[in-house]
Design a protein around this motif. Structure first.
Motif, mmCIF file in Angstrom:
data_model
loop_
_atom_site.group_PDB
_atom_site.id
_atom_site.type_symbol
_atom_site.label_atom_id
_atom_site.label_comp_id
_atom_site.label_asym_id
_atom_site.label_seq_id
_atom_site.Cartn_x
_atom_site.Cartn_y
_atom_site.Cartn_z
ATOM 1 N N VAL A 72 0.853 -1.185 0.000
ATOM 2 C CA VAL A 72 0.000 0.000 0.000
ATOM 3 C C VAL A 72 0.890 1.237 0.000
ATOM 4 C CG1 VAL A 72 -1.922 1.176 1.136
ATOM 5 C CG2 VAL A 72 -1.662 -1.283 1.393
ATOM 6 N N ARG A 73 0.538 2.201 -0.828
ATOM 7 C CA ARG A 73 1.304 3.445 -0.903
ATOM 8 C C ARG A 73 1.071 4.271 0.367
ATOM 9 N NH1 ARG A 73 5.823 4.742 -3.437
ATOM 10 N NH2 ARG A 73 6.029 7.000 -3.694
ATOM 11 N N VAL A 74 2.152 4.869 0.892
ATOM 12 C CA VAL A 74 2.057 5.604 2.155
ATOM 13 C C VAL A 74 2.751 6.958 2.052
ATOM 14 C CG1 VAL A 74 1.933 3.509 3.548
ATOM 15 C CG2 VAL A 74 4.148 4.520 3.026
ATOM 16 N N GLN A 75 2.428 7.846 2.984
ATOM 17 C CA GLN A 75 3.071 9.158 3.057
ATOM 18 C C GLN A 75 3.315 9.525 4.504
ATOM 19 O OE1 GLN A 75 0.882 12.397 1.358
ATOM 20 N NE2 GLN A 75 2.543 13.865 1.591
ATOM 21 N N LEU A 76 4.505 10.045 4.791
ATOM 22 C CA LEU A 76 4.824 10.479 6.139
ATOM 23 C C LEU A 76 4.301 11.895 6.373
ATOM 24 C CD1 LEU A 76 7.181 8.298 5.485
ATOM 25 C CD2 LEU A 76 8.319 9.373 7.440
ATOM 26 N N MET A 77 3.670 12.101 7.513
ATOM 27 C CA MET A 77 3.188 13.418 7.901
ATOM 28 C C MET A 77 3.445 13.621 9.384
ATOM 29 S SD MET A 77 -0.404 13.719 5.788
ATOM 30 C CE MET A 77 -0.545 15.461 6.182
ATOM 31 N N SER A 78 3.592 14.863 9.784
ATOM 32 C CA SER A 78 3.833 15.170 11.188
ATOM 33 C C SER A 78 2.539 15.120 11.986
ATOM 34 C CB SER A 78 4.458 16.560 11.321
ATOM 35 O OG SER A 78 4.583 16.920 12.685
ATOM 36 N N ARG A 79 2.618 14.544 13.174
ATOM 37 C CA ARG A 79 1.454 14.555 14.066
ATOM 38 C C ARG A 79 1.120 15.977 14.478
ATOM 39 N NH1 ARG A 79 -0.746 10.063 16.447
ATOM 40 N NH2 ARG A 79 0.426 8.109 16.338
ATOM 41 N N ASP A 100 9.931 14.814 14.758
ATOM 42 C CA ASP A 100 10.224 13.598 15.510
ATOM 43 C C ASP A 100 8.969 12.792 15.826
ATOM 44 O OD1 ASP A 100 12.957 14.001 15.594
ATOM 45 O OD2 ASP A 100 12.853 15.219 17.399
ATOM 46 N N SER A 101 7.810 13.351 15.512
ATOM 47 C CA SER A 101 6.551 12.648 15.769
ATOM 48 C C SER A 101 5.809 12.541 14.448
ATOM 49 C CB SER A 101 5.710 13.416 16.799
ATOM 50 O OG SER A 101 4.490 12.765 17.049
ATOM 51 N N LEU A 102 6.107 11.482 13.701
ATOM 52 C CA LEU A 102 5.611 11.347 12.342
ATOM 53 C C LEU A 102 4.502 10.320 12.217
ATOM 54 C CD1 LEU A 102 8.991 11.407 10.383
ATOM 55 C CD2 LEU A 102 7.423 13.304 10.784
ATOM 56 N N GLU A 103 3.628 10.556 11.280
ATOM 57 C CA GLU A 103 2.561 9.624 10.936
ATOM 58 C C GLU A 103 2.723 9.207 9.480
ATOM 59 O OE1 GLU A 103 -0.872 11.578 13.803
ATOM 60 O OE2 GLU A 103 -0.958 11.883 11.629
ATOM 61 N N LEU A 104 2.526 7.937 9.224
ATOM 62 C CA LEU A 104 2.573 7.421 7.858
ATOM 63 C C LEU A 104 1.148 7.068 7.467
ATOM 64 C CD1 LEU A 104 4.280 6.504 5.454
ATOM 65 C CD2 LEU A 104 4.488 4.295 6.545
ATOM 66 N N ARG A 105 0.594 7.737 6.459
ATOM 67 C CA ARG A 105 -0.832 7.636 6.165
ATOM 68 C C ARG A 105 -1.112 6.820 4.923
ATOM 69 N NH1 ARG A 105 -3.921 12.727 8.385
ATOM 70 N NH2 ARG A 105 -2.529 13.271 10.093
ATOM 71 N N MET A 106 -2.098 5.965 5.006
ATOM 72 C CA MET A 106 -2.574 5.199 3.857
ATOM 73 C C MET A 106 -3.915 4.579 4.191
ATOM 74 S SD MET A 106 -0.519 1.597 3.829
ATOM 75 C CE MET A 106 -0.746 0.519 5.210
ATOM 76 N N LEU A 107 -4.538 4.044 3.182
ATOM 77 C CA LEU A 107 -5.756 3.262 3.342
ATOM 78 C C LEU A 107 -5.466 1.835 2.905
ATOM 79 C CD1 LEU A 107 -8.447 5.719 1.955
ATOM 80 C CD2 LEU A 107 -8.158 4.994 4.315
#
Length: 246
Positions: free
Chosen positions: A33-40, A171-178
């Protein structure tokens, strides 16, 4: 050991993401699944008063600590108003004291006493308001992070709400996908997967932390939230890659 958090998402209906991922973003056959890192924590800082910027202590890409003053405004006029309000409060308080003493000897009317008390309360409110304005003469960092963008400069006059700095907690990252909703048969909290980040060409072990609360009926996908196991260096918001569940 610091844990880097991930939220696995990409385009859910219901406001989690802006758009539905293209077909290439999900490869259910091989479990990718394709993902993207985003900051919390990502926020645009703006002033609450109309004033000229006196100092900007950080540059784009620069780091800062929670509580550090990032923006200082030229607040000479606001501080002068505060001093005036404090002087008025002092005078009104003294007048009320005198009238209270006179009232003990019936040397002042009830109306004069009430008016003195009212003026003292009004002066106290003015002083409190002026103090509040002065307290907004600097913007402090709400968390540890870095500056993503500067939208204003020193000596620039800004109005309330005008953007000044975009800041992120890198330093607080989220990786988002469905993920496909049919994966729910096997995908649970604690399920292991791997994340390969395109920009670094590196793969990190991770696990699912929790799943979303609803399935998108159009795309038949669901939000999954996970974390990278251990500390991962050099990761930045905006990086992308693939999460593999096989």
């Amino acid at each position: 050991m610091k844990t880097v958090c991930f939220v696995l998402l990409m385009g859910a209906a219901g406001g989690v993401a802006a758009a539905t991922p293209p077909p290439a973003a999900i490869n259910a056959a091989d479990g990718r699944v394709r993902v993207q890192l985003m900051s919390r924590h990502a926020v645009t800082l703006s002033g609450e008063i109309a004033a000229k910027i006196a100092a900007l202590s950080v540059v784009e890409g620069g780091s800062f600590r929670r509580g550090q003053a990032l923006v200082e405004f030229d607040c000479g006029s606001y501080r002068a108003q505060l001093r005036k309000a404090q002087a008025s409060l002092e005078a009104a308080s003294e007048l009320m004291k005198v009238n209270n003493q006179l009232a003990k000897y019936n040397s002042v009317g009830k109306l004069e006493l009430t008016q003195a008390q009212g003026k003292a309360k009004e002066a106290a409110a003015d002083a409190s308001y002026a103090q509040t304005l002065v307290s907004k003469c600097s913007i402090v960092a709400p968390f540890d992070g870095r500056v993503a963008k500067r939208s204003a400069a020193v000596h620039q006059y800004v109005n309330p709400g005008s953007p000044i700095l975009d800041i992120v907690d890198s330093d607080s990252l989220e990786l988002r996908m469905l993920v496909p909703s049919k994966w729910l048969a096997t995908l649970k909290s604690g399920s292991a997967f791997k994340v390969t980040v395109d920009e670094l060409g590196a793969t990190f072990p991770a696990h699912v932390e929790r799943l979303g609360a609803q399935i998108d009926p159009v795309t038949q996908t669901i939000l999954a939230i996970g974390v990278i196991d251990g500390k991962a260096a050099n990761l930045l918001p905006g990086m992308s890659g693939w999460a593999s569940f096989k």
